[in-house]
Enzyme design. Structure first.
Site, short mmCIF file in Angstrom:
data_model
loop_
_atom_site.label_atom_id
_atom_site.label_comp_id
_atom_site.label_asym_id
_atom_site.label_seq_id
_atom_site.Cartn_x
_atom_site.Cartn_y
_atom_site.Cartn_z
N GLY A 45 -1.02 -1.83 0.54
CA GLY A 45 -0.84 -0.60 1.32
C GLY A 45 -2.04 0.32 1.24
O GLY A 45 -2.47 0.89 2.24
N CYS A 46 -2.59 0.47 0.05
CA CYS A 46 -3.73 1.37 -0.13
C CYS A 46 -4.99 0.81 0.51
O CYS A 46 -5.80 1.55 1.05
CB CYS A 46 -3.95 1.65 -1.62
SG CYS A 46 -2.53 2.49 -2.36
N THR A 47 -5.13 -0.50 0.49
CA THR A 47 -6.26 -1.14 1.16
C THR A 47 -6.14 -0.93 2.67
O THR A 47 -7.11 -0.56 3.34
CB THR A 47 -6.31 -2.64 0.81
OG1 THR A 47 -6.50 -2.76 -0.61
CG2 THR A 47 -7.45 -3.34 1.53
#
Length: 165
Positions: A45-47
């Site tokens: 998700g953060c990527t």
């Protein structure tokens, strides 16, 4: 634990970023600074979120916005993460949780940042806050919409930063 609210004064941020330069929030010029907090570098998700901001970075710059990402990862991890995502904007480490605590965005127990994005005006006042833990693309969409509205208002009033009128 809900993060800052619009109208509140934003806490100062002063840290060495992934690009090796010192980032000081109160010294940022332009229309606003977009600060997106994310839980953990290299997670799916953060990527995805970082790549979405990367893909719209020029759009934000042209509107006069600065952009930084912050998580509780250490400096080396943030440097590696910025490189792997080809982020053209600074990503700040917050391994001691000082920044995340000052913005009240830490998840209890897990000690990682919640997915919260804060738009801060040059006078250090919070203009908007977006919080979507799961709907990651909404951060980018909300930020683009809000910065565009700020830009249009600034242009109409003649208050847009020089070079953005």
């Amino acid at each position: 634990m809900s993060g800052p609210s619009p109208g509140q004064r934003a806490p100062e941020i002063d840290a060495i970023a992934s690009n090796g330069r010192r980032f000081v929030l109160s010294q940022q010029e332009g229309l606003c600074t977009v600060v997106y907090f994310f839980p953990k570098a290299f997670t799916p998700g953060c990527t995805a979120e970082t790549k979405m901001f990367r893909d719209n970075y020029v759009e934000l710059l042209l509107a006069g916005a600065n952009l930084i990402g912050i998580s509780t990862d250490d400096e080396k991890t943030q440097c590696d993460f910025a490189g792997s995502t080809r982020a053209p904007f600074p990503i700040l480490p917050d391994a001691d949780h000082k920044i995340c605590r000052s913005y009240d965005v830490l998840w209890p127990v897990m000690n990682v940042a919640r997915r919260i994005t804060v738009i801060i005006r040059p006078d250090m006042i919070v203009d908007a806050v977006f919080h979507h833990e799961v709907q990651i693309s909404r951060h980018r969409d909300d930020v683009l919409r809000h910065v565009n509205q700020m830009f249009k208002r600034a242009r109409a009033s003649g208050d847009a930063p020089l070079g953005y009128r």
